[in-house]
Design a protein around this motif. Structure first.
Motif, PDB file in Angstrom:
ATOM      1  N   VAL A 113       0.774  -1.161   0.006  1.00 15.31           N
ATOM      2  CA  VAL A 113      -0.077   0.111  -0.028  1.00 15.31           C
ATOM      3  C   VAL A 113       0.895   1.079   0.020  1.00 15.31           C
ATOM      4  CG1 VAL A 113      -1.601   1.322   1.262  1.00 15.31           C
ATOM      5  CG2 VAL A 113      -1.980  -1.142   1.180  1.00 15.31           C
ATOM      6  N   LYS A 114       0.548   2.212  -0.921  1.00 18.88           N
ATOM      7  CA  LYS A 114       1.455   3.383  -1.105  1.00 18.88           C
ATOM      8  C   LYS A 114       0.372   4.586  -0.903  1.00 18.88           C
ATOM      9  CE  LYS A 114       5.501   1.749  -3.642  1.00 18.88           C
ATOM     10  NZ  LYS A 114       6.504   2.373  -2.529  1.00 18.88           N
ATOM     11  N   ILE A 120       0.826  14.932  -7.107  1.00 17.62           N
ATOM     12  CA  ILE A 120       1.948  14.178  -7.713  1.00 17.62           C
ATOM     13  C   ILE A 120       1.490  13.272  -8.898  1.00 17.62           C
ATOM     14  CG2 ILE A 120       1.726  12.043  -6.191  1.00 17.62           C
ATOM     15  CD1 ILE A 120       4.801  12.069  -5.730  1.00 17.62           C
ATOM     16  N   SER A 121       2.311  12.810  -9.821  1.00 19.53           N
ATOM     17  CA  SER A 121       1.823  11.804 -10.972  1.00 19.53           C
ATOM     18  C   SER A 121       2.206  10.534 -10.506  1.00 19.53           C
ATOM     19  CB  SER A 121       2.773  12.087 -12.230  1.00 19.53           C
ATOM     20  OG  SER A 121       2.381  13.344 -12.859  1.00 19.53           O
ATOM     21  N   MET A 122       1.270   9.625 -10.371  1.00 22.58           N
ATOM     22  CA  MET A 122       1.510   8.184  -9.858  1.00 22.58           C
ATOM     23  C   MET A 122       1.936   7.446 -10.873  1.00 22.58           C
ATOM     24  SD  MET A 122      -1.949   8.120  -7.221  1.00 22.58           S
ATOM     25  CE  MET A 122      -3.086   8.758  -8.298  1.00 22.58           C
ATOM     26  N   ILE A 123       1.527   7.741 -12.111  1.00 18.75           N
ATOM     27  CA  ILE A 123       2.336   7.261 -13.308  1.00 18.75           C
ATOM     28  C   ILE A 123       2.284   8.269 -14.362  1.00 18.75           C
ATOM     29  CG2 ILE A 123       1.144   4.865 -13.029  1.00 18.75           C
ATOM     30  CD1 ILE A 123      -0.716   5.153 -15.181  1.00 18.75           C
ATOM     31  N   LYS A 124       3.157   8.183 -15.190  1.00 16.42           N
ATOM     32  CA  LYS A 124       3.466   9.419 -16.300  1.00 16.42           C
ATOM     33  C   LYS A 124       3.300   8.802 -17.498  1.00 16.42           C
ATOM     34  CE  LYS A 124       6.707  11.774 -13.436  1.00 16.42           C
ATOM     35  NZ  LYS A 124       8.177  12.514 -13.243  1.00 16.42           N
ATOM     36  N   GLN A 125       2.661   9.520 -18.492  1.00 19.66           N
ATOM     37  CA  GLN A 125       2.532   9.122 -19.628  1.00 19.66           C
ATOM     38  C   GLN A 125       3.714   8.873 -20.330  1.00 19.66           C
ATOM     39  OE1 GLN A 125      -0.373  11.674 -21.945  1.00 19.66           O
ATOM     40  NE2 GLN A 125       0.611  11.165 -23.869  1.00 19.66           N
ATOM     41  N   GLY A 126       3.826   7.645 -21.205  1.00 23.53           N
ATOM     42  CA  GLY A 126       5.122   7.097 -21.885  1.00 23.53           C
ATOM     43  C   GLY A 126       5.934   6.394 -21.029  1.00 23.53           C
ATOM     44  N   ALA A 127       5.766   6.248 -20.023  1.00 20.33           N
ATOM     45  CA  ALA A 127       6.557   5.572 -18.759  1.00 20.33           C
ATOM     46  C   ALA A 127       6.215   3.954 -19.077  1.00 20.33           C
ATOM     47  CB  ALA A 127       6.248   5.795 -17.345  1.00 20.33           C
ATOM     48  N   ALA A 128       7.264   3.141 -18.668  1.00 18.89           N
ATOM     49  CA  ALA A 128       7.064   1.641 -18.894  1.00 18.89           C
ATOM     50  C   ALA A 128       5.717   1.089 -17.978  1.00 18.89           C
ATOM     51  CB  ALA A 128       8.366   0.986 -18.326  1.00 18.89           C
ATOM     52  N   PRO A 129       4.907   0.045 -18.589  1.00 18.20           N
ATOM     53  CA  PRO A 129       3.819  -0.321 -17.816  1.00 18.20           C
ATOM     54  C   PRO A 129       4.263  -1.648 -16.684  1.00 18.20           C
ATOM     55  CG  PRO A 129       4.024  -1.245 -20.102  1.00 18.20           C
ATOM     56  CD  PRO A 129       5.177  -0.522 -19.966  1.00 18.20           C
ATOM     57  N   ASP A 130       4.691  -1.126 -15.727  1.00 21.13           N
ATOM     58  CA  ASP A 130       5.294  -2.063 -14.878  1.00 21.13           C
ATOM     59  C   ASP A 130       4.434  -2.329 -13.361  1.00 21.13           C
ATOM     60  OD1 ASP A 130       5.997   0.247 -13.551  1.00 21.13           O
ATOM     61  OD2 ASP A 130       7.928  -0.194 -13.223  1.00 21.13           O
ATOM     62  N   ARG A 131       3.562  -1.604 -13.170  1.00 31.54           N
ATOM     63  CA  ARG A 131       2.874  -1.814 -11.836  1.00 31.54           C
ATOM     64  C   ARG A 131       1.193  -1.415 -12.232  1.00 31.54           C
ATOM     65  NH1 ARG A 131       6.331   1.148  -7.138  1.00 31.54           N
ATOM     66  NH2 ARG A 131       8.326   0.308  -7.953  1.00 31.54           N
ATOM     67  N   LEU A 132       0.520  -2.416 -11.326  1.00 26.84           N
ATOM     68  CA  LEU A 132      -0.902  -2.025 -11.729  1.00 26.84           C
ATOM     69  C   LEU A 132      -1.610  -1.374 -10.121  1.00 26.84           C
ATOM     70  CD1 LEU A 132      -3.766  -2.643 -12.865  1.00 26.84           C
ATOM     71  CD2 LEU A 132      -3.810  -4.813 -11.606  1.00 26.84           C
ATOM     72  N   TYR A 133      -2.460  -0.406 -10.275  1.00 24.57           N
ATOM     73  CA  TYR A 133      -2.919   0.393  -9.172  1.00 24.57           C
ATOM     74  C   TYR A 133      -4.413   0.136  -8.810  1.00 24.57           C
ATOM     75  CZ  TYR A 133       1.492   2.739  -9.731  1.00 24.57           C
ATOM     76  OH  TYR A 133       2.993   3.083 -10.035  1.00 24.57           O
ATOM     77  N   LEU A 134      -4.772  -0.030  -7.402  1.00 27.56           N
ATOM     78  CA  LEU A 134      -5.995   0.110  -7.357  1.00 27.56           C
ATOM     79  C   LEU A 134      -6.220   1.068  -6.100  1.00 27.56           C
ATOM     80  CD1 LEU A 134      -8.959  -1.051  -6.761  1.00 27.56           C
ATOM     81  CD2 LEU A 134      -7.985  -2.590  -5.296  1.00 27.56           C
ATOM     82  N   ARG A 181      -5.552  14.126  -6.967  1.00 33.49           N
ATOM     83  CA  ARG A 181      -6.266  15.279  -6.860  1.00 33.49           C
ATOM     84  C   ARG A 181      -5.985  15.710  -5.144  1.00 33.49           C
ATOM     85  NH1 ARG A 181     -10.330  17.105 -10.062  1.00 33.49           N
ATOM     86  NH2 ARG A 181     -11.482  17.654  -8.155  1.00 33.49           N
ATOM     87  N   GLU A 182      -6.079  14.703  -4.559  1.00 32.89           N
ATOM     88  CA  GLU A 182      -5.712  14.958  -2.769  1.00 32.89           C
ATOM     89  C   GLU A 182      -4.686  13.713  -2.512  1.00 32.89           C
ATOM     90  OE1 GLU A 182      -9.505  14.139  -1.065  1.00 32.89           O
ATOM     91  OE2 GLU A 182     -10.286  13.040  -3.074  1.00 32.89           O
ATOM     92  N   ARG A 183      -4.808  13.460  -1.266  1.00 29.17           N
ATOM     93  CA  ARG A 183      -4.068  12.582  -0.628  1.00 29.17           C
ATOM     94  C   ARG A 183      -4.536  11.220  -1.064  1.00 29.17           C
ATOM     95  NH1 ARG A 183       0.216  11.625   2.803  1.00 29.17           N
ATOM     96  NH2 ARG A 183       0.070   9.912   4.407  1.00 29.17           N
ATOM     97  N   VAL A 184      -3.724  10.333  -1.686  1.00 30.91           N
ATOM     98  CA  VAL A 184      -4.332   9.119  -2.291  1.00 30.91           C
ATOM     99  C   VAL A 184      -3.610   7.876  -1.926  1.00 30.91           C
ATOM    100  CG1 VAL A 184      -4.845   7.791  -4.466  1.00 30.91           C
ATOM    101  CG2 VAL A 184      -4.878  10.066  -4.627  1.00 30.91           C
ATOM    102  N   SER A 185      -4.395   7.036  -1.487  1.00 32.43           N
ATOM    103  CA  SER A 185      -3.762   5.445  -1.176  1.00 32.43           C
ATOM    104  C   SER A 185      -4.114   4.642  -2.126  1.00 32.43           C
ATOM    105  CB  SER A 185      -4.010   5.082   0.190  1.00 32.43           C
ATOM    106  OG  SER A 185      -5.420   4.724   0.337  1.00 32.43           O
ATOM    107  N   CYS A 186      -3.156   3.681  -2.422  1.00 33.55           N
ATOM    108  CA  CYS A 186      -3.150   2.785  -3.563  1.00 33.55           C
ATOM    109  C   CYS A 186      -2.520   1.447  -3.021  1.00 33.55           C
ATOM    110  CB  CYS A 186      -2.455   3.146  -4.767  1.00 33.55           C
ATOM    111  SG  CYS A 186      -3.305   4.251  -5.791  1.00 33.55           S
ATOM    112  N   LEU A 187      -3.430   0.369  -3.386  1.00 31.60           N
ATOM    113  CA  LEU A 187      -3.027  -1.132  -3.381  1.00 31.60           C
ATOM    114  C   LEU A 187      -2.232  -1.257  -4.635  1.00 31.60           C
ATOM    115  CD1 LEU A 187      -2.980  -3.701  -1.641  1.00 31.60           C
ATOM    116  CD2 LEU A 187      -4.759  -4.455  -3.187  1.00 31.60           C
ATOM    117  N   VAL A 188      -0.743  -1.539  -4.596  1.00 31.82           N
ATOM    118  CA  VAL A 188       0.170  -1.530  -5.796  1.00 31.82           C
ATOM    119  C   VAL A 188       0.607  -2.884  -6.001  1.00 31.82           C
ATOM    120  CG1 VAL A 188       2.104  -0.491  -6.988  1.00 31.82           C
ATOM    121  CG2 VAL A 188       0.674   0.812  -5.316  1.00 31.82           C
ATOM    122  N   PHE A 189       0.577  -3.499  -7.119  1.00 30.13           N
ATOM    123  CA  PHE A 189       1.068  -4.680  -7.501  1.00 30.13           C
ATOM    124  C   PHE A 189       2.279  -4.569  -8.557  1.00 30.13           C
ATOM    125  CE2 PHE A 189      -3.432  -4.947  -6.806  1.00 30.13           C
ATOM    126  CZ  PHE A 189      -3.863  -6.352  -6.327  1.00 30.13           C
TER     127      PHE A 189
END
Length: 273
Positions: A113-114, A120-134, A181-189
């Motif tokens: 969990v992150k 903040i950009s949690m993922i950036k356009q053009g970056a390698a697809p190495d993680r899945l977020y919920l 948009r605000e403070r976000v928590s994600c389950l990251v795979f």
């Protein structure tokens, strides 16, 4: 109810460190050792039952593999006709289910969990697809950057929303930014543990080394019954059968593995028992 309880106990480590499985395995090993000894079962013999010596003993095992839940989830999500947003029950169930899958070595994802601060950009356009977020809490904007540098907001997403699946499923770079948009928590795979993250728990390190006498059993025809039983008894996973489509259940549970303890064998077998 334990997996293959009648056919095979668990080894000294309980297959993955579970204390109940350690106890069950020790009791079954002792029963195998005593089977066929008339002195041990006088009451049964007096009732007309003949001594029976078991000829084979197997231990259930959970060999480590490179099966990735993030891949299965991404392909499932990408195949849907409408955007998926999980309910609070789905999110809670998936968190527990994913952790148990890793502990039992059905998958080799690194799951954590992150938290992300606003902007903040949690993922950036053009970056390698190495993680899945919920997303567990908070909200984020999905923004596509055009060739001329202009930014186009595609969607606002919140709890229960996945992101990152499109790039993983297509094996293409990320097609948009996802900005908190605000403070976000994600389950990251992730496919592997980042070097900066904390080491996994001891239970997840109980990796069974390849064994020459390991037997693979195809149980794909019985996966629906297996999932229904687990959902009913909730002994292994906090799940319901409708949590995922049948294809995803099959990818996770189509095979079981046993190690032959007696008689010892130096050959690998893939035959059905």
């Amino acid at each position: 109810m334990c997996r293959f309880k009648r056919k095979a106990p668990f080894g000294d480590d309980g297959a993955y460190g579970h204390p109940d499985h350690i106890a069950i395995g020790a009791a079954t090993d002792e029963a195998f050792r005593l089977a066929g000894d008339p002195a041990q079962f006088a009451a049964q013999i007096a009732n007309g039952l003949a001594p029976h010596t078991a000829t084979r003993l197997y231990h259930s095992c959970f060999p480590e593999n490179r099966n990735l839940l993030l891949q299965h989830l991404s392909h499932w999500l990408a195949s849907l006709d409408i955007y998926f947003r999980g309910s609070p029950h789905f999110v809670a169930s998936l968190m527990d289910f994913a952790h148990d899958l890793v502990t039992m070595r059905y998958s080799s994802d690194y799951i954590t969990v992150k938290w992300y601060p606003p902007g903040i950009s949690m993922i950036k356009q053009g970056a390698a697809p190495d993680r899945l977020y919920l997303i567990l809490s908070g909200s984020a904007d999905v923004i596509r950057e055009k060739n001329n540098g202009h930014l186009h907001k595609l969607a606002e997403i919140g709890p229960g929303s996945f992101f990152g699946e499109a790039g993983i499923a297509s094996n293409q770079p990320r097609n948009a930014h996802v900005i908190a948009r605000e403070r976000v928590s994600c389950l990251v795979f992730s496919p592997e543990q980042p070097a900066t993250d904390v080491v996994r728990s001891d239970a997840s390190k109980l990796a069974l080394q390849p064994h020459s006498a390991m037997t693979q059993i195809d149980v794909s025809a019985h996966v629906p019954q297996k999932v229904a039983a687990m959902a009913t008894h909730r002994t292994q996973f906090p799940i319901m059968p409708d949590l995922f489509p049948d294809t995803l259940w099959q990818s996770l549970f189509a095979y079981e593995y046993l190690v032959r303890i007696h008689p010892a064998s130096g050959t690998t077998s893939t035959d059905q028992l």
